[in-house]
Design an enzyme around this catalytic site. Structure first.
Site, PDB file in Angstrom:
ATOM      1  N   ASP A   4       0.823  -1.210   0.000  1.00  0.00           N
ATOM      2  CA  ASP A   4       0.000   0.000   0.000  1.00  0.00           C
ATOM      3  C   ASP A   4       0.853   1.254   0.000  1.00  0.00           C
ATOM      4  O   ASP A   4       1.420   1.633   1.029  1.00  0.00           O
ATOM      5  CB  ASP A   4      -0.939  -0.004   1.207  1.00  0.00           C
ATOM      6  CG  ASP A   4      -1.937   1.145   1.168  1.00  0.00           C
ATOM      7  OD1 ASP A   4      -2.108   1.755   0.093  1.00  0.00           O
ATOM      8  OD2 ASP A   4      -2.560   1.426   2.213  1.00  0.00           O
ATOM      9  N   ASP A 221      -1.582   5.057  -6.136  1.00  0.00           N
ATOM     10  CA  ASP A 221      -1.923   4.316  -4.923  1.00  0.00           C
ATOM     11  C   ASP A 221      -2.159   2.847  -5.252  1.00  0.00           C
ATOM     12  O   ASP A 221      -3.145   2.497  -5.897  1.00  0.00           O
ATOM     13  CB  ASP A 221      -3.175   4.928  -4.281  1.00  0.00           C
ATOM     14  CG  ASP A 221      -3.549   4.252  -2.970  1.00  0.00           C
ATOM     15  OD1 ASP A 221      -2.741   3.453  -2.458  1.00  0.00           O
ATOM     16  OD2 ASP A 221      -4.649   4.534  -2.454  1.00  0.00           O
TER      17      ASP A 221
END
Length: 342
Positions: A4, A221
């Site tokens: 992440d 992201d």
């Protein structure tokens, strides 16, 4: 582990679990580790947490992280030695030992926070490996695909590499700094092409970061699935794609967050318009069709995998990143995209 780039804290599910999701492998038990060490409430590490706390009885630092999709993790904050495939060992990594974990973590052992903040894994290992890393996420339909793979072997596994080596074929764009948000990797998206032609309505002004307010801008992201664009830019992109794909049969009603879907059932070969993303500095990501037209059921319905947002920040998600070696060169302050990088 889940990769992440949109968060900083590294964490593992830990026994004993009070609330935990089903994990594919054994749950980590800190009581069996000789290298595990609790962080004291007064320690500088504990003060770095955005949402930290203290168990006064044990003088143990507590952490909690809530994610944009509603997922949450909470537990003890500690240090531990991490060992990766290939034998690399990193001592005293600050991480969360999660006893309460809920959300969309898909059987992973935990999450590797790859953001730009002080507690992220790349920042913690920067003295040894520098501030650069890269990953390649394989097609989500691959039989050996794993969005939580940190260094899995096999030609069809997602991989992450730490250190200054980057893909030679990558085209780079400068990182953009948001003085009000240190975690995210911002880039300047200057346009999108459909069928080889720039879409006039995808305006750079709608996608630009305002450093005075911290609003707007575009981030890369890995923890978000679908690319979300500021509403005016998305509407222009969607309309351009629909016009270029006029020969395909629209499926009425859309699906979930997708408003543009097609009925491709029974068709063996389908020609679709090309889609490319253009960045400041001349970088370009020419997306393969499977990165923007994805199956959503078993009947042959495929949806255009972009969506609009009114939330301020636009996001380049992991569906659009799959198959690219995405390079985060923290030392050079740039982000690169190398096609067919897995």
């Amino acid at each position: 582990m889940v990769l992440d780039t949109g968060s900083d804290v590294v964490w593992l599910q830990c026994a004993p679990c009070r609330t935990c999701y089903d994990q594919s492998g054994p749950v980590f038990d800190s009581r069996r580790s000789s290298s595990y060490g609790a962080v004291d409430c007064a320690a500088p590490l504990c003060r770095r947490l955005d949402s930290g706390g203290c168990d006064l009885r044990r003088r143990a630092c507590l952490y909690q992280v809530a994610y944009g999709d509603g997922s949450v993790t909470a537990g003890d904050f500690a240090t531990e030695t991490l060992t990766f495939a290939g034998g690399a060992r990193v001592a005293r990594v600050a991480l969360g030992c999660g006893h309460d974990n809920e959300g969309l973590f898909v059987a992973a052992a935990g999450l590797l926070g790859l953001g730009r903040g002080s507690l992220s894994f790349p920042t913690q290992i920067s003295r040894r490996y520098g501030r650069s890393f890269s990953y390649c996420l394989v097609d989500r339909t691959s039989s050996s695909s794993s969005s939580s793979s940190s260094a899995a072997s096999g030609s069809r596994s997602s991989t992450v590499t730490f250190g200054p080596g980057s893909a030679a074929s990558a085209s780079f764009t400068p990182m953009v700094r948001n003085p009000r948000m240190e975690t995210f990797y911002y880039v300047q998206l200057v346009g999108i092409s459909v069928g080889g032609a720039r879409v006039p309505g995808v305006a750079e002004s709608d996608l630009r970061l305002d450093p005075s307010t911290g609003r707007g801008g575009v981030i890369v992201d890995s923890g978000t699935s679908v690319t979300r664009l500021a509403r005016p830019s998305y509407s222009a992109l969607r309309d351009a794609f629909r016009a270029a794909a006029a020969g395909l049969r629209l499926s009425p009603g859309g699906f979930s967050l997708f408003d543009t879907c097609y009925d491709l059932g029974g068709r063996k070969v389908v020609k679709v318009p090309t889609v490319s993303m253009h960045f400041a500095g001349g970088a370009e990501a020419a997306l393969p069709p499977e990165n923007y037209l994805i199956p959503v059921d078993s009947r042959g319905t495929f949806c255009f995998a972009f969506a609009g947002t009114d939330g301020g920040v636009s996001i380049i998600g992991n569906i659009q990143q799959q198959g690219f070696r995405v390079v985060f060169d923290g030392d050079g302050q740039r982000v690169g995209f190398a096609p067919k990088g897995c």
